[in-house]
Design a protein around this motif. Structure first.
Motif, PDB file in Angstrom:
ATOM      1  N   ALA A  54       9.172  13.578 -11.584  1.00  0.00           N
ATOM      2  CA  ALA A  54       9.867  12.307 -11.803  1.00  0.00           C
ATOM      3  C   ALA A  54       8.918  11.233 -12.334  1.00  0.00           C
ATOM      4  CB  ALA A  54      10.515  11.833 -10.502  1.00  0.00           C
ATOM      5  N   HIS A  55       9.320  10.583 -13.397  1.00  0.00           N
ATOM      6  CA  HIS A  55       8.478   9.558 -14.041  1.00  0.00           C
ATOM      7  C   HIS A  55       8.424   8.296 -13.194  1.00  0.00           C
ATOM      8  CE1 HIS A  55       7.611   6.332 -17.059  1.00  0.00           C
ATOM      9  NE2 HIS A  55       6.682   7.208 -17.382  1.00  0.00           N
ATOM     10  N   VAL A  56       7.225   7.766 -13.004  1.00  0.00           N
ATOM     11  CA  VAL A  56       7.018   6.527 -12.266  1.00  0.00           C
ATOM     12  C   VAL A  56       6.777   5.372 -13.226  1.00  0.00           C
ATOM     13  CG1 VAL A  56       5.554   5.305 -10.608  1.00  0.00           C
ATOM     14  CG2 VAL A  56       6.120   7.716 -10.233  1.00  0.00           C
ATOM     15  N   ALA A 105       9.604   8.470  -6.733  1.00  0.00           N
ATOM     16  CA  ALA A 105       9.381   7.702  -7.955  1.00  0.00           C
ATOM     17  C   ALA A 105      10.053   6.337  -7.879  1.00  0.00           C
ATOM     18  CB  ALA A 105       9.890   8.481  -9.163  1.00  0.00           C
ATOM     19  N   LYS A 106      11.262   6.292  -7.317  1.00  0.00           N
ATOM     20  CA  LYS A 106      11.977   5.025  -7.210  1.00  0.00           C
ATOM     21  C   LYS A 106      11.246   4.054  -6.286  1.00  0.00           C
ATOM     22  CE  LYS A 106      16.509   2.983  -6.336  1.00  0.00           C
ATOM     23  NZ  LYS A 106      17.940   3.234  -6.047  1.00  0.00           N
ATOM     24  N   MET A 107      10.720   4.560  -5.174  1.00  0.00           N
ATOM     25  CA  MET A 107       9.946   3.698  -4.274  1.00  0.00           C
ATOM     26  C   MET A 107       8.765   3.072  -5.006  1.00  0.00           C
ATOM     27  SD  MET A 107      10.984   3.301  -1.097  1.00  0.00           S
ATOM     28  CE  MET A 107       9.473   2.879  -0.236  1.00  0.00           C
ATOM     29  N   LYS A 108       8.042   3.885  -5.741  1.00  0.00           N
ATOM     30  CA  LYS A 108       6.877   3.386  -6.462  1.00  0.00           C
ATOM     31  C   LYS A 108       7.278   2.362  -7.524  1.00  0.00           C
ATOM     32  CE  LYS A 108       4.384   7.771  -5.800  1.00  0.00           C
ATOM     33  NZ  LYS A 108       3.207   7.352  -5.014  1.00  0.00           N
ATOM     34  N   GLN A 109       8.380   2.621  -8.226  1.00  0.00           N
ATOM     35  CA  GLN A 109       8.845   1.683  -9.252  1.00  0.00           C
ATOM     36  C   GLN A 109       9.217   0.335  -8.648  1.00  0.00           C
ATOM     37  OE1 GLN A 109      11.989   4.068 -10.864  1.00  0.00           O
ATOM     38  NE2 GLN A 109      10.640   5.177 -12.277  1.00  0.00           N
ATOM     39  N   LEU A 110       9.892   0.351  -7.497  1.00  0.00           N
ATOM     40  CA  LEU A 110      10.261  -0.899  -6.838  1.00  0.00           C
ATOM     41  C   LEU A 110       9.026  -1.641  -6.348  1.00  0.00           C
ATOM     42  CD1 LEU A 110      13.417   0.232  -4.841  1.00  0.00           C
ATOM     43  CD2 LEU A 110      13.358  -1.340  -6.785  1.00  0.00           C
ATOM     44  N   VAL A 123       0.853  -1.184   0.000  1.00  0.00           N
ATOM     45  CA  VAL A 123       0.000   0.000   0.000  1.00  0.00           C
ATOM     46  C   VAL A 123       0.890   1.236   0.000  1.00  0.00           C
ATOM     47  CG1 VAL A 123      -1.797   1.292   1.193  1.00  0.00           C
ATOM     48  CG2 VAL A 123      -1.841  -1.217   1.213  1.00  0.00           C
ATOM     49  N   ASP A 124       0.767   2.032  -1.040  1.00  0.00           N
ATOM     50  CA  ASP A 124       1.570   3.231  -1.211  1.00  0.00           C
ATOM     51  C   ASP A 124       1.210   4.283  -0.160  1.00  0.00           C
ATOM     52  OD1 ASP A 124       3.408   4.910  -2.382  1.00  0.00           O
ATOM     53  OD2 ASP A 124       2.305   5.171  -4.255  1.00  0.00           O
ATOM     54  N   SER A 125       2.125   5.216   0.050  1.00  0.00           N
ATOM     55  CA  SER A 125       1.848   6.317   0.964  1.00  0.00           C
ATOM     56  C   SER A 125       0.801   7.244   0.364  1.00  0.00           C
ATOM     57  CB  SER A 125       3.136   7.103   1.250  1.00  0.00           C
ATOM     58  OG  SER A 125       3.645   7.658   0.045  1.00  0.00           O
TER      59      SER A 125
END
Length: 251
Positions: free
Chosen positions: A217-219, A189-194, A98-100
């Motif tokens: 930043a692109h996700v 963005a990096k958190m979401k990509q991972l 679950v994302d922030s």
């Protein structure tokens, strides 16, 4: 083509598409990557675009980070409506990332009595919501983003690389039919990509105020998500445009 005409063509493409990639420009203009990067740098100095990783976007629509207290009650009814729809995609016994965010917080509030689910999150406020709840909760760890409560950094990255889950519920600062999902910072963005990489499926959840917007930043592209859950304030034309870029229809 002289440099001035070339830069004018680049600017036109950015204005038409909202986003351009360096590879796309080198092919269209028949010039080197170095030439395109130099043109983008000059156009950025003139405040006609903003360079991103691998390309450029229009500067006027970039969405900045919003402190938690400023967004906690914003679009609250829409977020609760989205949450009621989104819980239907959480299957029996699911392990979910679950994302922030405040929309995802509303979803978690509706999952508090689900003993069968495991929730992994990078949001300390979501974790606090689950302290006395039934789901098993795992926190990614990492550095706390001031005034926001999101977690990021090396510890969080290591955990995300070591797990595999059924579902990722992705929140968004900005969503655009051509640019895709974007975030205010490279770290976010990096958190979401991972998280996307760690999940079998990713569903995007956000209210309609986030659509037709762009951030720094692109996700990911829209076709990388399974589908999206939003409120009922988008027009049929807008929904169809986003649907065409997603794997499944919006809920």
């Amino acid at each position: 083509m002289n440099p001035k005409s070339r830069r004018e063509q680049i600017q036109q493409l950015v204005e038409e598409q909202g986003k351009v990639e360096i590879d796309q420009l080198t092919e269209a203009l028949q010039v080197s990557h170095m030439t395109v990067r130099r043109d983008l740098a000059l156009l950025e100095e003139e405040q006609k675009l903003i360079r991103t990783h691998g390309g450029a976007v229009l500067p006027k629509a970039l969405v900045k980070e919003t402190p938690y207290v400023s967004k906690e009650t914003k679009e609250l009814q829409a977020k609760r409506s989205i949450a009621e729809k989104a819980v239907s995609i959480v299957g029996q016994g699911a392990t979910i990332l679950v994302d922030s965010g405040t929309t995802t917080l509303e979803i978690v509030r509706l999952l508090k009595n689900r003993e069968d689910v495991t929730i992994i999150t990078n949001d300390i406020k979501i974790a606090a919501e689950l302290v006395d709840a039934k789901p098993r909760c795992i926190v990614t760890g990492g550095e706390v983003q001031p005034k926001v409560g999101a977690l990021y950094g090396a510890h969080a990255y290591d955990l995300l690389r070591s797990i595999h889950v059924d579902l990722f519920i992705l929140g968004a600062h900005a969503v655009h039919s051509h640019v895709g999902v974007t975030a205010p910072t490279l770290e976010k963005a990096k958190m979401k990509q991972l998280m996307i990489q760690a999940a079998e499926q990713t569903w995007l959840v956000c209210d309609s105020s986030k659509f037709n917007e762009k951030s720094f930043a692109h996700v990911c592209e829209l076709h990388e998500v399974e589908g999206l859950v939003t409120d009922d304030r988008l027009s049929d034309t807008e929904l169809e445009e986003f649907h065409q870029n997603c794997v499944k229809a919006p809920l």
